[in-house]
Scaffold this active site. Sequence first.
Site, PDB file in Angstrom:
ATOM      1  N   ALA A  71       0.835  -1.200   0.000  1.00  0.00           N
ATOM      2  CA  ALA A  71       0.000   0.000   0.000  1.00  0.00           C
ATOM      3  C   ALA A  71       0.869   1.250   0.000  1.00  0.00           C
ATOM      4  O   ALA A  71       2.025   1.234   0.431  1.00  0.00           O
ATOM      5  CB  ALA A  71      -0.910   0.009   1.219  1.00  0.00           C
ATOM      6  N   GLY A 116      -0.289  -5.570  -0.081  1.00  0.00           N
ATOM      7  CA  GLY A 116      -1.272  -5.672  -1.158  1.00  0.00           C
ATOM      8  C   GLY A 116      -0.715  -6.294  -2.418  1.00  0.00           C
ATOM      9  O   GLY A 116      -1.460  -6.864  -3.221  1.00  0.00           O
ATOM     10  N   GLU A 119      -0.973  -9.941  -1.849  1.00  0.00           N
ATOM     11  CA  GLU A 119      -2.400 -10.272  -1.932  1.00  0.00           C
ATOM     12  C   GLU A 119      -2.886 -10.269  -3.381  1.00  0.00           C
ATOM     13  O   GLU A 119      -3.678 -11.133  -3.782  1.00  0.00           O
ATOM     14  CB  GLU A 119      -3.201  -9.285  -1.086  1.00  0.00           C
ATOM     15  CG  GLU A 119      -2.968  -9.482   0.404  1.00  0.00           C
ATOM     16  CD  GLU A 119      -3.478  -8.339   1.262  1.00  0.00           C
ATOM     17  OE1 GLU A 119      -4.013  -8.624   2.345  1.00  0.00           O
ATOM     18  OE2 GLU A 119      -3.356  -7.159   0.861  1.00  0.00           O
ATOM     19  N   GLU A 139       2.087  -5.950   7.301  1.00  0.00           N
ATOM     20  CA  GLU A 139       1.130  -5.005   7.885  1.00  0.00           C
ATOM     21  C   GLU A 139       1.252  -4.883   9.402  1.00  0.00           C
ATOM     22  O   GLU A 139       1.026  -3.804   9.969  1.00  0.00           O
ATOM     23  CB  GLU A 139      -0.303  -5.406   7.509  1.00  0.00           C
ATOM     24  CG  GLU A 139      -0.662  -5.165   6.046  1.00  0.00           C
ATOM     25  CD  GLU A 139      -0.276  -6.315   5.123  1.00  0.00           C
ATOM     26  OE1 GLU A 139      -0.670  -6.293   3.949  1.00  0.00           O
ATOM     27  OE2 GLU A 139       0.416  -7.249   5.588  1.00  0.00           O
TER      28      GLU A 139
END
Length: 265
Positions: A71, A116, A119, A139
């Site tokens: 992110a 992300g 992911e 995270e």
Amino acid sequence: MSATTLCLQNVLYEKKDGIAYVTLNRPKVLNALNTPTWTDLRTTFEDARADKSVRGVILTGTGDKAFIAGADISELAHVDAFEAEESSRFGQGVLDLIENLGKPVIAAINGFALGGGCEAAMACTIRIAVEHAKFGQPEVKLGLLPGGGGTQRLPRLVGKGRALQIILSGEMISAQEAYRIGLVNEVVPGADLIARAEAILKQITSNAPIAIKLALEAANKGLETSQSEGLALEASYFGICAATEDKKEGTSAFLEKRTPQFHGR
């Protein structure tokens, strides 16, 4: 809609020979994900899903340092609880679109795949990584937890114990370790990455499109149900395929010792 008519800020989008190429293009921030980038991803994959000429997609990043490094922290630092949940749900929706596109999506992982980025790779059908790629869900180091499906897809791919070690430590693992635990399908030299992704896609898309779509759907939905429910779904889709022109062509071609010509009907 042609690729050239799409309004995109941070993603390059090209279609060639039945393949859609989606390339994150924020190299100065290692292709980090912010709201406009998530929106671009949704736009491109919606287009790829709707375009019947697109048989498969390759997702990658610009440069040789990062696939998607996570992110955009400068954006993330200022969100409140409500905005964070909304952002998580939006990202999850984009990755669900990728996972359930009905067409194979190859993640060509050219560097860091963190947060992300990891992911996004996990939402793809198959993951090919360069030798210097790194994976992780960092995270927890930011006081957060994975919000784009990491707590759900990673255990399904590599098992609960290994997944929790990655998620709770926040540490990175190498491409070789990712291959060992089943997070990536192959590790290749950087110069071979896109060519190998193309070769895999071409191998898959030489087969019957309806069968491909339903096999993907059966596997994805089956993981969310009991085995008996998954088997019932598989039998139903097997019956649907049997009624297609592609099944008639495929079986005829096999018996006649020729290459089948599938048309997705």
